[in-house]
Design a protein around this motif. Sequence first.
Motif, PDB file in Angstrom:
ATOM      1  N   ILE A  34     -15.208-109.591 -35.819  1.00  0.00           N
ATOM      2  CA  ILE A  34     -13.727-109.434 -36.532  1.00  0.00           C
ATOM      3  C   ILE A  34     -13.443-110.831 -37.257  1.00  0.00           C
ATOM      4  CG2 ILE A  34     -11.447-108.699 -36.274  1.00  0.00           C
ATOM      5  CD1 ILE A  34     -12.376-107.148 -33.935  1.00  0.00           C
ATOM      6  N   LYS A  35     -13.130-110.760 -38.708  1.00  0.00           N
ATOM      7  CA  LYS A  35     -12.974-111.897 -39.293  1.00  0.00           C
ATOM      8  C   LYS A  35     -11.895-111.912 -40.013  1.00  0.00           C
ATOM      9  CE  LYS A  35     -18.085-112.893 -39.618  1.00  0.00           C
ATOM     10  NZ  LYS A  35     -19.216-113.560 -40.825  1.00  0.00           N
ATOM     11  N   LYS A  36     -10.997-112.892 -40.234  1.00  0.00           N
ATOM     12  CA  LYS A  36     -10.183-113.291 -41.325  1.00  0.00           C
ATOM     13  C   LYS A  36     -10.038-114.668 -41.599  1.00  0.00           C
ATOM     14  CE  LYS A  36      -5.478-111.667 -42.457  1.00  0.00           C
ATOM     15  NZ  LYS A  36      -4.634-112.694 -42.533  1.00  0.00           N
ATOM     16  N   GLU A  37      -9.011-115.444 -41.185  1.00  0.00           N
ATOM     17  CA  GLU A  37      -9.277-117.006 -41.373  1.00  0.00           C
ATOM     18  C   GLU A  37     -10.247-117.397 -40.160  1.00  0.00           C
ATOM     19  OE1 GLU A  37      -5.780-115.389 -43.120  1.00  0.00           O
ATOM     20  OE2 GLU A  37      -5.861-115.747 -40.782  1.00  0.00           O
ATOM     21  N   ASP A  38     -10.221-116.858 -38.987  1.00  0.00           N
ATOM     22  CA  ASP A  38     -11.102-117.019 -37.966  1.00  0.00           C
ATOM     23  C   ASP A  38     -12.015-115.902 -37.716  1.00  0.00           C
ATOM     24  OD1 ASP A  38     -12.066-118.783 -35.829  1.00  0.00           O
ATOM     25  OD2 ASP A  38     -10.147-119.039 -34.958  1.00  0.00           O
ATOM     26  N   GLU A  39     -12.830-116.216 -36.683  1.00  0.00           N
ATOM     27  CA  GLU A  39     -13.644-115.163 -36.266  1.00  0.00           C
ATOM     28  C   GLU A  39     -13.518-114.947 -34.830  1.00  0.00           C
ATOM     29  OE1 GLU A  39     -18.495-114.172 -36.217  1.00  0.00           O
ATOM     30  OE2 GLU A  39     -17.733-115.752 -37.121  1.00  0.00           O
ATOM     31  N   TYR A  40     -13.466-113.303 -34.324  1.00  0.00           N
ATOM     32  CA  TYR A  40     -13.474-112.981 -32.806  1.00  0.00           C
ATOM     33  C   TYR A  40     -14.569-112.076 -32.550  1.00  0.00           C
ATOM     34  CZ  TYR A  40     -11.076-112.058 -28.509  1.00  0.00           C
ATOM     35  OH  TYR A  40     -10.642-112.099 -27.283  1.00  0.00           O
ATOM     36  N   LYS A  41     -15.459-112.254 -31.711  1.00  0.00           N
ATOM     37  CA  LYS A  41     -16.458-111.432 -31.309  1.00  0.00           C
ATOM     38  C   LYS A  41     -16.331-110.740 -29.997  1.00  0.00           C
ATOM     39  CE  LYS A  41     -21.546-111.370 -31.086  1.00  0.00           C
ATOM     40  NZ  LYS A  41     -22.837-112.213 -31.120  1.00  0.00           N
TER      41      LYS A  41
END
Length: 520
Positions: free
Chosen positions: A344-351
């Motif tokens: 999941i990405k926006k300004e940052d990334e979360y996996k």
Amino acid sequence: MDLTYEQRLRFAEMRENYKAIEEYGGKTKALSYVQFDYDVVHGLTLFMLKPDFDFEELERHIDAVLAALPAIKRIFEQPFIHLKEQNVIMPVEAVRIVNNATLTHIASHSELWGNVKNAEIKPDKLLTRTYEDNYGIYENLVFCNVVDEILSFARANIRFLKELVYTNKTVEINLLERVNHLNYFLALGKLHIGYSKSFDAYYAIALRCLNKLQFIVGGIVPRLKRPVYKNNRKRPASLKIRKTNILSMHKEYHRVYRLAKYFAKQSALPVGEITEKDVVKLQNDYYFFCRALCIFAVGHFNFCCDEKKSFDFKRVLPRFEFKGWTVDIKSETAGGVKTIALNIKKEDEYKILLIPSVERESEALLNKVKSAATADEYIVCAPYEEREGFAVYIDITSIESFRRLQQMILRGMIYADTERTECPFCNNKLSVNKEKSSADETVYECGSCRTEIHETRCVKTNKPYAYTKIAGLKPLWQNDAPSVDDRDTERALYFRNITDIDAAGEPVCPHCGTQCRIGV
């Protein structure tokens, strides 16, 4: 494989449930998201109940157990026992029975004398006879096995009936509420099609059977500490049922004998042997189901993809987009384990790394993946309600499974967003609520769906984290005691919480597992 009858039965049930998933995947090569959405309604089964379940037969079996329940309770209170006699040497102060054998023994064993004075013997120890209640007679062993069979039978059916009753409550629609996602009822309709017409036909009898089974469990479980059961925990798992005098002539034990014969007959029904090959096949089918459900969950959570672009259902999955967020669903192998990655990405990334597993013990699998792959979260997906704390209940018979995945996606969207200008739940504007914010915590609120995103820091570890609430929501448990059922808690919060909660309904820190916020 060395499995109990109940485990083999549950395994056979899962194997049948997920068989259609494997058949669909074997036929499908390339399709668009529109075709996938169409198949969910017409061919691909992501939710199912047992449409051919014989409730009348189940109720007959339950009534048979209910008829024997008073006898079972009386045996718990007053079981048959044998007195076990034995001669032992004990200190004088503990001796209660003195007879001729005691006097003869002390006269010929001077090593037990403490003192001799004025021709009187003062012994330290004496031979005495003790009597011990022996609960381990054959009839009581049969009784204990029957108790175990009743509890196993009750719990297996309670799981299914709870799912049915829970699902019926879930599909009740309130069009005025602002707590469920906009696509929630659309998703329910697609998953539930084909079953809604027949719900009313068996809901009443299902609820009646559930209440009866819970009454049976409630009548037996508090009595398991009685000596007749407690002292016979170590016993053969299966006994050949033979008609002894007690089992045939004593009224209470005869009821138990009849139940024992019934359960023995049920256990003799062919379920089929479970091989390692069967486990591997079920694991592949369950993995395939989790992937399909991930696509469905993301596609019904504001995200869209190129509807005309085809993707390989078995290999390459589509990219989903929503405003500034993107979600990529990928298949990854870590440490020899097949996983599903949600990037999941926006300004940052979360996996988030999902680990589908049909094994009841999955901690070793989890550790293997952790050592081989990097992610922000590692979550085991398990088709069992009785799961470990690190696992999430994802099953084809649970209509809420897709919402648990959406709960994870919401968490990933919040952690991938650093600007906090758009609501990840309803796509409206977020703004800082200065009245609820403090020096230690910033609160962002959406005026449309009432989502609150709280940014704070763990006092114990000094690590930042976020948690969510619904502004103005008063969960049902605040009127009474908190629910002990995890699913009731999930429903009360509408799957809008991204952290666990405590008994008071308050969010807890994901780092230390407590309410560590300042001022709490």
